[in-house]
Design an enzyme around this catalytic site. Structure first.
Site, PDB file in Angstrom:
ATOM      1  N   CYS A  99      42.761  49.821  27.615  1.00  0.00           N
ATOM      2  CA  CYS A  99      41.791  48.910  27.073  1.00  0.00           C
ATOM      3  C   CYS A  99      41.873  48.745  25.620  1.00  0.00           C
ATOM      4  O   CYS A  99      41.909  49.764  25.148  1.00  0.00           O
ATOM      5  CB  CYS A  99      40.774  48.852  27.790  1.00  0.00           C
ATOM      6  SG  CYS A  99      40.588  49.153  29.673  1.00  0.00           S
TER       7      CYS A  99
ATOM      8  N   ARG B  20      47.074  45.988  24.729  1.00  0.00           N
ATOM      9  CA  ARG B  20      46.697  47.168  25.255  1.00  0.00           C
ATOM     10  C   ARG B  20      46.133  46.993  26.953  1.00  0.00           C
ATOM     11  O   ARG B  20      45.934  47.885  27.494  1.00  0.00           O
ATOM     12  CB  ARG B  20      45.294  47.667  24.590  1.00  0.00           C
ATOM     13  CG  ARG B  20      45.635  48.170  23.085  1.00  0.00           C
ATOM     14  CD  ARG B  20      44.557  48.591  22.367  1.00  0.00           C
ATOM     15  NE  ARG B  20      44.240  49.663  22.918  1.00  0.00           N
ATOM     16  CZ  ARG B  20      44.527  51.034  22.585  1.00  0.00           C
ATOM     17  NH1 ARG B  20      45.280  51.098  21.452  1.00  0.00           N
ATOM     18  NH2 ARG B  20      43.818  52.079  23.057  1.00  0.00           N
TER      19      ARG B  20
ATOM     20  N   TRP C 145      42.636  46.836  30.980  1.00  0.00           N
ATOM     21  CA  TRP C 145      43.817  47.428  31.863  1.00  0.00           C
ATOM     22  C   TRP C 145      43.083  48.368  32.881  1.00  0.00           C
ATOM     23  O   TRP C 145      42.501  49.284  32.644  1.00  0.00           O
ATOM     24  CB  TRP C 145      44.721  48.347  30.870  1.00  0.00           C
ATOM     25  CG  TRP C 145      45.893  48.631  31.753  1.00  0.00           C
ATOM     26  CD1 TRP C 145      47.086  47.602  31.948  1.00  0.00           C
ATOM     27  CD2 TRP C 145      46.446  49.856  32.510  1.00  0.00           C
ATOM     28  NE1 TRP C 145      47.974  48.412  32.672  1.00  0.00           N
ATOM     29  CE2 TRP C 145      47.508  49.755  33.084  1.00  0.00           C
ATOM     30  CE3 TRP C 145      45.582  51.044  32.666  1.00  0.00           C
ATOM     31  CZ2 TRP C 145      48.124  50.638  33.844  1.00  0.00           C
ATOM     32  CZ3 TRP C 145      46.215  51.951  33.618  1.00  0.00           C
ATOM     33  CH2 TRP C 145      47.491  51.854  34.200  1.00  0.00           C
TER      34      TRP C 145
ATOM     35  N   ASN D   4      36.892  52.354  26.804  1.00  0.00           N
ATOM     36  CA  ASN D   4      38.364  52.258  26.946  1.00  0.00           C
ATOM     37  C   ASN D   4      38.808  53.747  27.366  1.00  0.00           C
ATOM     38  O   ASN D   4      38.119  54.844  26.811  1.00  0.00           O
ATOM     39  CB  ASN D   4      39.199  52.021  25.806  1.00  0.00           C
ATOM     40  CG  ASN D   4      40.432  52.692  25.591  1.00  0.00           C
ATOM     41  OD1 ASN D   4      40.964  52.500  26.607  1.00  0.00           O
ATOM     42  ND2 ASN D   4      41.024  53.056  24.656  1.00  0.00           N
ATOM     43  N   GLY D   5      39.163  54.233  28.335  1.00  0.00           N
ATOM     44  CA  GLY D   5      39.386  55.491  28.936  1.00  0.00           C
ATOM     45  C   GLY D   5      38.970  55.632  30.298  1.00  0.00           C
ATOM     46  O   GLY D   5      39.088  54.768  31.255  1.00  0.00           O
TER      47      GLY D   5
ATOM     48  N   GLU E 132      67.240  53.501  28.908  1.00  0.00           N
ATOM     49  CA  GLU E 132      66.515  52.663  28.248  1.00  0.00           C
ATOM     50  C   GLU E 132      66.956  51.240  28.448  1.00  0.00           C
ATOM     51  O   GLU E 132      65.924  50.225  28.531  1.00  0.00           O
ATOM     52  CB  GLU E 132      66.797  52.910  26.681  1.00  0.00           C
ATOM     53  CG  GLU E 132      66.027  52.092  25.731  1.00  0.00           C
ATOM     54  CD  GLU E 132      64.506  52.131  25.883  1.00  0.00           C
ATOM     55  OE1 GLU E 132      63.951  53.126  26.571  1.00  0.00           O
ATOM     56  OE2 GLU E 132      63.732  51.447  25.127  1.00  0.00           O
TER      57      GLU E 132
ATOM     58  N   LYS F 181      64.047  48.428  30.019  1.00  0.00           N
ATOM     59  CA  LYS F 181      63.785  47.613  29.047  1.00  0.00           C
ATOM     60  C   LYS F 181      63.673  46.073  30.260  1.00  0.00           C
ATOM     61  O   LYS F 181      62.868  45.381  30.260  1.00  0.00           O
ATOM     62  CB  LYS F 181      64.589  47.067  28.169  1.00  0.00           C
ATOM     63  CG  LYS F 181      64.348  47.934  26.932  1.00  0.00           C
ATOM     64  CD  LYS F 181      63.105  47.728  26.043  1.00  0.00           C
ATOM     65  CE  LYS F 181      62.069  48.947  26.568  1.00  0.00           C
ATOM     66  NZ  LYS F 181      61.847  50.091  26.058  1.00  0.00           N
TER      67      LYS F 181
ATOM     68  N   GLU G   8      60.738  46.569  32.909  1.00  0.00           N
ATOM     69  CA  GLU G   8      59.662  46.056  32.320  1.00  0.00           C
ATOM     70  C   GLU G   8      59.243  44.701  32.127  1.00  0.00           C
ATOM     71  O   GLU G   8      58.023  44.375  32.292  1.00  0.00           O
ATOM     72  CB  GLU G   8      59.502  46.756  30.956  1.00  0.00           C
ATOM     73  CG  GLU G   8      58.847  47.908  30.809  1.00  0.00           C
ATOM     74  CD  GLU G   8      59.009  48.617  29.592  1.00  0.00           C
ATOM     75  OE1 GLU G   8      57.669  49.281  29.269  1.00  0.00           O
ATOM     76  OE2 GLU G   8      59.914  48.802  28.501  1.00  0.00           O
TER      77      GLU G   8
ATOM     78  N   HIS H  51      78.412  59.637  43.340  1.00  0.00           N
ATOM     79  CA  HIS H  51      77.687  60.567  44.446  1.00  0.00           C
ATOM     80  C   HIS H  51      76.446  59.625  45.310  1.00  0.00           C
ATOM     81  O   HIS H  51      75.811  60.699  45.529  1.00  0.00           O
ATOM     82  CB  HIS H  51      77.384  61.719  43.513  1.00  0.00           C
ATOM     83  CG  HIS H  51      78.486  62.587  43.050  1.00  0.00           C
ATOM     84  ND1 HIS H  51      79.184  63.445  43.632  1.00  0.00           N
ATOM     85  CD2 HIS H  51      78.751  62.526  41.758  1.00  0.00           C
ATOM     86  CE1 HIS H  51      80.237  63.601  42.880  1.00  0.00           C
ATOM     87  NE2 HIS H  51      79.910  63.471  41.452  1.00  0.00           N
TER      88      HIS H  51
ATOM     89  N   LYS I 116      50.305  49.000  26.109  1.00  0.00           N
ATOM     90  CA  LYS I 116      51.101  49.551  25.289  1.00  0.00           C
ATOM     91  C   LYS I 116      50.870  50.945  25.062  1.00  0.00           C
ATOM     92  O   LYS I 116      51.828  51.667  24.833  1.00  0.00           O
ATOM     93  CB  LYS I 116      50.805  48.786  23.952  1.00  0.00           C
ATOM     94  CG  LYS I 116      51.588  49.190  22.673  1.00  0.00           C
ATOM     95  CD  LYS I 116      53.052  48.656  22.818  1.00  0.00           C
ATOM     96  CE  LYS I 116      54.132  49.116  21.567  1.00  0.00           C
ATOM     97  NZ  LYS I 116      55.496  48.884  21.927  1.00  0.00           N
TER      98      LYS I 116
HETATM   99  C1  AGP Z   1      58.283  51.468  26.398  1.00  0.00           C
HETATM  100  O1  AGP Z   1      58.967  50.250  26.518  1.00  0.00           O
HETATM  101  C2  AGP Z   1      57.000  51.538  27.330  1.00  0.00           C
HETATM  102  N1  AGP Z   1      56.141  50.338  27.133  1.00  0.00           N
HETATM  103  C3  AGP Z   1      56.576  53.024  27.452  1.00  0.00           C
HETATM  104  O2  AGP Z   1      57.600  53.175  28.391  1.00  0.00           O
HETATM  105  C4  AGP Z   1      56.229  53.964  26.508  1.00  0.00           C
HETATM  106  O3  AGP Z   1      57.214  54.301  25.682  1.00  0.00           O
HETATM  107  C5  AGP Z   1      55.430  55.033  27.108  1.00  0.00           C
HETATM  108  O4  AGP Z   1      54.299  54.502  27.818  1.00  0.00           O
HETATM  109  C6  AGP Z   1      55.210  56.217  25.895  1.00  0.00           C
HETATM  110  O5  AGP Z   1      54.468  55.411  25.125  1.00  0.00           O
HETATM  111  P1  AGP Z   1      54.193  56.452  23.646  1.00  0.00           P
HETATM  112  O6  AGP Z   1      55.634  56.330  22.973  1.00  0.00           O
HETATM  113  O7  AGP Z   1      53.300  55.633  22.889  1.00  0.00           O
HETATM  114  O8  AGP Z   1      53.781  57.831  23.768  1.00  0.00           O
END
Ligand code: AGP
Length: 626
Positions: free
Chosen positions: A2, A27, A74, A100-101, A499, A503, A506, A522, A621
């Site tokens: 959040c 966030r 969030w 937040n938390g 990666e 991407k 996500e 495999h 994020k």
């Molecule tokens: C990346 O595209 C993601 N949103 C996510 O996997 C991110 O890398 C992960 O949450 C780790 O975040 P950080 O690098 O801030 O620790």
């Protein structure tokens, strides 16, 4: 997770708070809400969904209140419904709280409050806070600060909170325990926010609160206290950011802007990490200047990397570099696993936490656990050696570890990490070369060759962006309806395949798997048919021929083959149905180039599908909860 924002001062608060939420929406965006103190009452408006819904509800309101708090959520406890949106209030609606938390002991506190007749209006963990503060204020003739102080001492978990009260119209109380919150200082006006982008349009004088600290903000100034009630002396510092850095600057999405910023980020890393003039004839001095002390890196027998998500992928590239170039055995762990199942303690071990935000709860907890479990040893070889790689040295990670490599990527707003990944990989090139030099694992000539290659990367990245973006945008049309994708890579490009798949998952919500190309046969090869495109990264080097053979295996199952491969490679041209060419580059340096087409592919497929690229569903994020 959040985002929280607060304001007290001389201007109408609501516009400033909404603008702050806009900057923090990355966030979380399940709901949003705002509370101000107006004519002795709390005026609270909340809306389910994105901030735009709250803005529509507030349209036409002319609220002159000069104090307020606001939140973008969030969801953790309770569905993303309006009744669970923050701010939350006490029964009499005299106190409003944003958080937040996670309040871990909220169930006990809720039961306790219920037993005294308190009725709850939400399913959240946060709602216990305003009720407890109200009880404290009712029980004794105490100040708002003291009531909040007594309550935060009862809370367990990781949280940042901001509190206002209709009965204290000139006070904003802010508290932090393991979740970020930064204070901003203006002329007779003060701000708080989960992250600095919400503050930079107004001030660059900032002070991050530390764990166990409270701030009492009034129009006259800011006082800082510890949770045990002692007044602390703190001085704000100046951020070297400007407001333009948090704007899209003509790009449709932050993600696309951030992809295009990557050559500049690599230039910044080259400048920060390497001696720009270094050549083999300078072998009496290091080619890097990371500023890391010898005791951190000498006699290393083992490196363990802890990270999550994209940062974990950067860690895998780091492992390849550190093992294959510097010769130090390296393991990479998901922080969320390592914190509960750590590898046995080994001697002379460096633990590296990689996190762009510096706030990821699992990564911080893994590092804390490592620090704690080694603190009982007196033998120097068993004591903890901790290093952080982060884009936010001022974050919680910065407080936790004694040494940091700053990744210099500038603020990243898109939820999907792009430029921060490339910067983390650059940090690993620097660390690997630093170790290589210290351990004389390569000759000065070999080091010089790598450095020459690194220095050419920014221009080569620009070539990829200029020559491929339009083409990839068109290619993306073919995949608007695709349901599954496979990404293949080997060696140093295996993490890039992971990666690329992450991407795509996500931001486009297409199922994608990243796989080491040699492992396809495999099992996953059973997934392939004409409907499943396969993207293979094939860069000349140790595994080039192998990747091409693996691609042929996929082709024999009718899969459409897309190759990320150097320009003018006839063998690759004969193998792949579609080519995404990148400049010729040493395999060791290729991840910095090969990741770009995969980022662009994910971006354009998601944009083509009309999805919210910068704020994909269910994500946030920085993940500050476990
Ligand atoms: C990346 O595209 C993601 N949103 C996510 O996997 C991110 O890398 C992960 O949450 C780790 O975040 P950080 O690098 O801030 O620790």
């Amino acid at each position: 997770m959040c985002g929280i924002v607060g304001y007290i001062g001389t201007q109408a608060a609501s516009g400033i708070l909404l603008e702050g939420l806009r900057k923090l929406e990355y966030r979380g965006y399940d709901s949003a809400g705002i509370a101000t103190v107006l004519e002795g009452e709390i005026h609270c408006v909340r809306a389910k969904g994105k901030l735009i819904n709250l803005e529509e509800k507030l349209a036409g309101e002319d609220n002159p209140a000069r104090i307020g708090i606001a939140h973008t959520r969030w969801a953790t406890h309770g569905k993303p419904e309006e009744y669970n949106a923050h701010p939350h209030m006490d029964t009499a609606k005299r106190i409003a709280v944003i958080q937040n938390g996670i309040i871990e002991n909220y169930r006990d506190l809720r039961e306790e409050l219920k037993s005294r007749g308190c009725e709850f209006r939400s399913d959240t963990d946060t709602e216990v806070i305003p009720h407890l503060i109200a009880e404290q204020l009712a029980e004794s003739d105490t100040s708002l600060l003291e009531a909040v102080r007594l309550v935060v001492n009862r809370l367990k978990g990781a949280f940042a909170i901001a509190v206002i009260s209709a009965d204290y119209p000139d006070e904003l109380i802010v508290g932090r325990q393991q979740a970020p919150v930064v204070l901003g200082f203006g002329q007779g006006e003060f701000y708080c926010a989960s992250d600095t982008p919400a503050l930079v349009p107004y001030t660059r004088a900032v002070l991050p609160l530390e764990n166990g600290e409270l701030a009492r903000m009034t129009p006259l100034g800011v006082e800082i206290y510890s949770f045990d009630g002692h007044r602390l002396k703190k001085t704000p510092r100046t951020l070297n950011w400007n407001p333009v850095m948090v704007e899209k600057q003509g790009f449709k999405h932050f993600m696309l802007k951030e992809i295009y910023e990557q050559p500049g980020v690599v230039r910044a890393c080259l400048e920060a990490y390497f001696d720009g003039e270094w050549a083999a004839t300078d072998a009496d001095k290091s080619p890097t200047h990371l500023g890391l002390p010898p005791e951190l890196l000498t006699d290393l027998q083992h490196i363990q990397i802890v990270a999550c998500g994209t940062s974990w992928h950067a860690g895998l590239v780091g492992k390849y570099l550190i093992e294959q170039v510097a010769g130090v055995p390296t393991t990479v762990h998901y922080a969320s696993e390592f914190r509960y199942a750590p590898a046995p303690i080994t001697s002379n071990t460096l633990t590296i936490g990689v996190t762009q935000s510096g706030e990821t709860a699992d990564t911080l907890a893994a590092l804390e656990m490592e620090k704690k479990r080694r603190s009982g040893f007196t033998q120097p070889e068993l004591q903890s050696r901790l290093l952080g790689i982060t884009n936010r040295p001022e974050s919680s990670l910065g407080d936790l570890v004694p040494h940091i490599i700053d990744t210099h990527a500038g603020i990243e707003i898109g939820v999907a990490a792009t430029k921060t990944f490339v910067a983390q990989v650059m940090a690993f090139y620097a660390l690997a070369l630093d170790l290589t030099y210290r351990r004389t694992a390569k000759s000065p000539e070999q080091l010089e060759e790598i450095l020459i290659g690194l220095r050419q990367l920014p221009a080569q990245m620009e070539v990829v962006l200029e020559s491929q973006e339009r083409y990839i945008e068109e290619l993306a049309h073919d995949f608007a309806e695709t349901q599954d994708f496979i990404f293949l890579g080997r060696g140093i490009n295996f993490p890039i395949a992971l990666e690329g798949a992450l991407k795509l998952k996500e931001i486009s919500y297409i199922h994608a798997e990243g796989y080491p190309a040699g492992e396809m046969k495999h099992g996953p090869i059973a997934l392939l048919d004409a409907k499943v495109p396969v993207v293979a990264i094939a860069m000349p080097g140790a595994v080039y021929e192998k990747v091409l053979s693996n691609a042929q295996e996929a082709r024999a199952r009718d899969a459409r083959l897309i190759g990320v491969t150097p320009m003018d490679e006839q063998e690759a041209a004969d193998t792949f149905d579609t080519l995404i060419p990148v400049p010729h580059v040493d395999e060791l340096l290729s991840p910095i180039l090969t990741v770009i087409p995969l980022q662009l592919l994910a971006y354009h497929i998601a944009a083509r599908r009309g999805l919210d690229v910068d704020q994909p569903r269910n994500l946030a994020k920085s993940v500050t909860v476990e």
